[in-house]
Design an enzyme around this catalytic site. Structure first.
Site, PDB file in Angstrom:
ATOM      1  N   ASP A 124       0.808  -1.218   0.000  1.00 26.86           N
ATOM      2  CA  ASP A 124       0.000   0.000   0.000  1.00 26.86           C
ATOM      3  C   ASP A 124       0.843   1.271   0.000  1.00 26.86           C
ATOM      4  O   ASP A 124       2.069   1.223   0.200  1.00 26.86           O
ATOM      5  CB  ASP A 124      -0.963   0.002   1.211  1.00 26.86           C
ATOM      6  CG  ASP A 124      -0.303  -0.511   2.490  1.00 26.86           C
ATOM      7  OD1 ASP A 124       0.950  -0.528   2.574  1.00 26.86           O
ATOM      8  OD2 ASP A 124      -1.034  -0.899   3.414  1.00 26.86           O
ATOM      9  N   ASP A 178      -7.563  -2.936  14.162  1.00 26.97           N
ATOM     10  CA  ASP A 178      -8.946  -3.175  13.711  1.00 26.97           C
ATOM     11  C   ASP A 178      -9.032  -4.352  12.732  1.00 26.97           C
ATOM     12  O   ASP A 178     -10.038  -4.555  12.080  1.00 26.97           O
ATOM     13  CB  ASP A 178      -9.531  -1.900  13.077  1.00 26.97           C
ATOM     14  CG  ASP A 178      -8.786  -1.473  11.804  1.00 26.97           C
ATOM     15  OD1 ASP A 178      -7.853  -2.197  11.378  1.00 26.97           O
ATOM     16  OD2 ASP A 178      -9.132  -0.425  11.236  1.00 26.97           O
ATOM     17  N   HIS A 197      -7.112  -4.837  10.044  1.00 27.44           N
ATOM     18  CA  HIS A 197      -6.754  -4.636   8.638  1.00 27.44           C
ATOM     19  C   HIS A 197      -5.452  -5.338   8.263  1.00 27.44           C
ATOM     20  O   HIS A 197      -4.539  -5.445   9.072  1.00 27.44           O
ATOM     21  CB  HIS A 197      -6.741  -3.149   8.243  1.00 27.44           C
ATOM     22  CG  HIS A 197      -5.662  -2.324   8.862  1.00 27.44           C
ATOM     23  ND1 HIS A 197      -5.909  -1.114   9.461  1.00 27.44           N
ATOM     24  CD2 HIS A 197      -4.315  -2.506   8.954  1.00 27.44           C
ATOM     25  CE1 HIS A 197      -4.771  -0.600   9.887  1.00 27.44           C
ATOM     26  NE2 HIS A 197      -3.785  -1.415   9.596  1.00 27.44           N
ATOM     27  N   GLU A 240      -9.653  -2.070   5.536  1.00 28.75           N
ATOM     28  CA  GLU A 240     -10.303  -1.751   6.806  1.00 28.75           C
ATOM     29  C   GLU A 240     -11.567  -2.602   6.982  1.00 28.75           C
ATOM     30  O   GLU A 240     -12.017  -3.251   6.030  1.00 28.75           O
ATOM     31  CB  GLU A 240     -10.653  -0.263   6.816  1.00 28.75           C
ATOM     32  CG  GLU A 240      -9.435   0.669   6.709  1.00 28.75           C
ATOM     33  CD  GLU A 240      -8.663   0.793   8.022  1.00 28.75           C
ATOM     34  OE1 GLU A 240      -8.572  -0.179   8.790  1.00 28.75           O
ATOM     35  OE2 GLU A 240      -8.123   1.892   8.276  1.00 28.75           O
TER      36      GLU A 240
HETATM   37  C1  F6R Z   1       1.573  -1.509   6.140  1.00 29.17           C
HETATM   38  C2  F6R Z   1       0.216  -2.048   6.224  1.00 29.17           C
HETATM   39  C3  F6R Z   1      -0.538  -2.081   7.510  1.00 29.17           C
HETATM   40  C4  F6R Z   1       0.312  -2.390   8.748  1.00 29.17           C
HETATM   41  C5  F6R Z   1      -0.561  -2.383  10.000  1.00 29.17           C
HETATM   42  C6  F6R Z   1       0.241  -2.660  11.265  1.00 29.17           C
HETATM   43  O1  F6R Z   1       2.074  -1.586   4.819  1.00 29.17           O
HETATM   44  O2  F6R Z   1      -0.303  -2.441   5.226  1.00 29.17           O
HETATM   45  O3  F6R Z   1      -1.544  -3.071   7.388  1.00 29.17           O
HETATM   46  O4  F6R Z   1       0.922  -3.628   8.586  1.00 29.17           O
HETATM   47  O5  F6R Z   1      -1.187  -1.142  10.117  1.00 29.17           O
HETATM   48  O6  F6R Z   1       1.162  -1.628  11.447  1.00 29.17           O
HETATM   49  P1  F6R Z   1       2.283  -1.670  12.605  1.00 29.17           P
HETATM   50  O7  F6R Z   1       3.222  -2.768  12.199  1.00 29.17           O
HETATM   51  O8  F6R Z   1       2.935  -0.325  12.550  1.00 29.17           O
HETATM   52  O9  F6R Z   1       1.576  -1.963  13.871  1.00 29.17           O
END
Ligand code: F6R
Length: 275
Positions: free
Chosen positions: A80, A149, A151, A156
């Site tokens: 992303d 959440d 994702h 989401e």
């Molecule tokens: C990042 C992504 C997100 C993160 C998620 C967890 O490319 O796609 O899904 O993996 O938000 O983020 P952290 O590791 O910072 O807790």
């Protein structure tokens, strides 16, 4: 009755690997990725940003420097990117990946793919991203972090479980979680371009990482909750080959925690490598 011992490497499915701490989690994840790259030097890797994979990337850099782990023929696709941030913006995922991994290994920049959050025609950008993955032969191993959440990527809650690369509006919770990287919460982009859940599920292997107490609830819902678009990571229960590598804190709410540990012990005795 003859005791049944499955042959090594026979089966896959979901492996839940509980590590002592973040350092061990990072090593375990890096070893899985390194094994993949060594066994197929032209591997197509799906990559994630965020705090969780940072230790894994550090370990991969070390393996490149000290053990000659070769990325020269590896292709990468990031999950992303924020909409509206130029690639050199300090919080863009482009910058994150170059700072934390790509500039420190021998990756061919031509083989690096990250969605362009500044594309004029965003629909075309999404379609082309899907096409590029297809042209590369599909993703061999997809690395994922886990949002509180549920994702994966920026899919989401209520994302279609069949969704493809597209624009998503981030939830307030995600915006707040990501505000730690920005000076002010108002600066956090509200939209992202992300691979879809369907895109992620087509990867041949998946490696999901989660660390810390703040992820314990999300880990439980991912592994033991119902499969639901309300919690997109739960769809991984339907994937034929997924390794979930977590630390003790993130595992603390799992109902079958001791069973997973027992299964891992046995898998290792049988020489079954994770993923
Ligand atoms: C990042 C992504 C997100 C993160 C998620 C967890 O490319 O796609 O899904 O993996 O938000 O983020 P952290 O590791 O910072 O807790």
């Amino acid at each position: 009755m003859k005791k049944f011992i499955p042959p090594p490497q026979s089966g896959h499915g979901m492996r839940v690997i509980i590590c002592e701490d973040y350092a061990q989690l990072s090593k375990t994840a890096a070893q899985i990725i390194a094994r993949q790259v060594r066994s197929k030097p032209t591997t197509v890797l799906g990559l994630a940003t965020g705090s969780t994979p940072l230790g894994t990337y550090r370990e991969l850099i070390r393996m490149h420097r000290e053990e000659g782990l070769d990325f020269s023929r590896v292709t990468t696709f990031n999950l992303d990117e924020y909409l509206g941030l130029p690639p050199d913006h300090p919080q863009s995922y482009h910058k994150f990946m170059w700072d934390n991994l790509f500039s420190k290994i021998n990756i061919d920049p031509q083989r690096v793919h990250i969605p362009n959050g500044l594309a004029e025609d965003l629909d075309a950008e999404c379609r082309n991203y899907e096409e590029a993955i297809r042209q590369a032969g599909g993703i061999d191993l997809q690395l994922l972090g886990l949002g509180r959440d549920g994702h994966i990527g920026f899919n989401e809650p209520s994302s279609s479980l069949g969704s493809r690369t597209r624009i998503k509006t981030l939830t307030e919770e995600t915006v707040r979680d990501n505000a730690r990287f920005f000076e002010r919460e108002e600066e956090v982009p509200r939209f992202a371009i992300t691979m879809g859940v369907g895109t992620i599920m087509e990867a041949r292997k998946i490696l999901l990482l989660a660390a810390g107490q703040s992820k314990a609830q999300a880990v439980k819902a991912t592994i033991e909750g119902p499969v639901t678009a309300e919690f997109t990571a739960s769809v991984l229960q339907l994937h034929p080959r997924v390794a979930i590598v977590i630390d003790e804190d993130a595992s603390s709410l799992l109902k079958r925690r001791s069973y997973y540990k027992y299964v891992e012990e046995k898998a290792r005795e049988l020489g079954q490598e994770p993923n």
